[in-house]
Design an enzyme around this catalytic site. Structure first.
Site, PDB file in Angstrom:
ATOM      1  CG  ASP A   1      11.256   3.589 -21.288  1.00  0.00           C
ATOM      2  OD1 ASP A   1      10.599   3.066 -22.190  1.00  0.00           O
ATOM      3  OD2 ASP A   1      10.807   4.457 -20.522  1.00  0.00           O
ATOM      4  CE  LYS A   2      18.750   4.965 -24.832  1.00  0.00           C
ATOM      5  NZ  LYS A   2      19.280   5.580 -23.585  1.00  0.00           N
TER       6      LYS A   2
END
Length: 343
Positions: free
Chosen positions: A152-153
């Site tokens: 995830d970012k």
């Protein structure tokens, strides 16, 4: 006068208005906006604020940490998306290992892995296209890095990326197998609210898209099979007691690799990640269980407290078992130090 050709017109910016509620009072601007606009990442919102695309009561604000007051009108102007054509960009990478077949790197929090809606620059793929220019041998017929798994970012940590078709096929097969018959292992470190009981265990559910929130995942009977193993390695009492600690430090091992798996699973058992803007918003009041120092460190973290600490896999060519580790990044380490100071 010639008639305008509407098909050649650029799409208009997306302007959104929100009135701050009582729950938003005293919260950071980027946190409030992330709560109300879940389709925009907190990093994206920070960028929009810093570039003057957010106004409070018609006055531009460029500080993401600016505190919001009940009743204020928050306006966001989201520029139209750019064409999704990845371009090489000279972005520094923390490379842990590299050879002709693959690259292992330590991804920082805030970096999106692959260009997508609303994020076409500054991604890991943009950086890799520059870093490995002339070394990519045509994955799928195109000179591009082979993304075989994602973080995830706002999750930091170890990732492996293929540079050749051979490596891409081998690594994809290993990740699909999830270590059931091979060497692949992935271990994460996480900070969660409360302490799971029992202190170690396995979470096994179906996971799928949340019907009411398209960017969220949820536990679903008809979802894809997902298994997460967790172990408590420490607890922090905060203003609570040792028997009822405010925070626990977990190690999590994935047996499957579903979107947001750890975040959803830990939330499902009642122990969401600290700082998670998507799955932990209902637990905001738990910050009162922390001292001022720890609460400030959590506010400074500005993301979910999740780090991909260890990655083990078999090299596609040499068949050697490789293991790579990444120390906790400074922001999570600072939060742990602040929590330890409470003891």
């Amino acid at each position: 006068m010639e008639a305008s050709n509407t098909t050649d017109m650029e799409p208009a910016p997306d302007r959104r208005l929100t009135v701050a509620s009582g729950d938003d009072d005293g919260q950071r601007l980027d946190v409030v906006l992330a709560t109300h606009h879940t389709d925009l990442s907190r990093t994206r919102l920070k960028s929009l604020i810093e570039h003057g695309s957010v106004a409070i009561d018609d006055i531009a604000v460029t500080a993401p940490s600016r505190k919001v007051t009940t009743g204020e009108q928050l306006a966001i102007t989201v520029p139209p998306p750019e064409p999704a054509v990845p371009a090489p960009e000279a972005i520094p990478l923390n490379v842990l290992y590299e050879d002709d077949e693959l690259i292992v790197l330590n991804k920082p929090a805030g970096m999106v892995v692959h260009p997508g809606a609303g994020q076409h620059h500054g991604t890991l793929v943009n950086a890799l296209l520059h870093h490995a220019k002339g070394q990519l041998s045509g994955i799928g017929g195109v000179a591009r890095p082979g993304i075989v798994h994602r973080l995830d970012k706002d999750t930091s940590g170890v990732m492996v990326v293929a540079k050749t078709d051979l490596a891409h096929r081998s690594l994809s097969k290993q990740f699909a197998d999830h270590g059931r018959t091979g060497a692949l292992q992935r271990q994460y470190e996480a900070l969660v609210w409360g302490a799971p009981r029992p202190s170690r265990g396995t979470i096994e559910t179906g996971l799928g898209r949340d019907a009411n929130h398209p960017i969220r995942m949820s536990v679903r009977n008809d979802g894809k099979h997902a298994i997460t193993h967790y172990e408590t390695v420490g607890t922090f009492a905060g203003t609570q007691t040792a028997e009822d600690p405010a925070v626990a430090h977990l190690k999590c091992r994935l047996e499957t690799g579903r979107t947001h798996q750890i975040r959803v699973h830990l939330n499902h058992i009642g122990h969401p990640l600290l700082g998670d803007p998507l799955y932990g918003t209902g637990y905001r009041t738990k910050s009162v269980k922390l001292t001022d120092k720890a609460r400030a460190a959590l506010d400074q973290l500005g993301r979910q407290a999740l780090h991909a600490a260890t990655l083990t896999f078999e090299h596609p060519v040499s068949r050697e078992i490789l293991e790579f580790s990444s120390l906790l990044p400074a922001d999570i380490a600072a939060l742990i130090s602040a929590l330890e100071a409470e003891e």
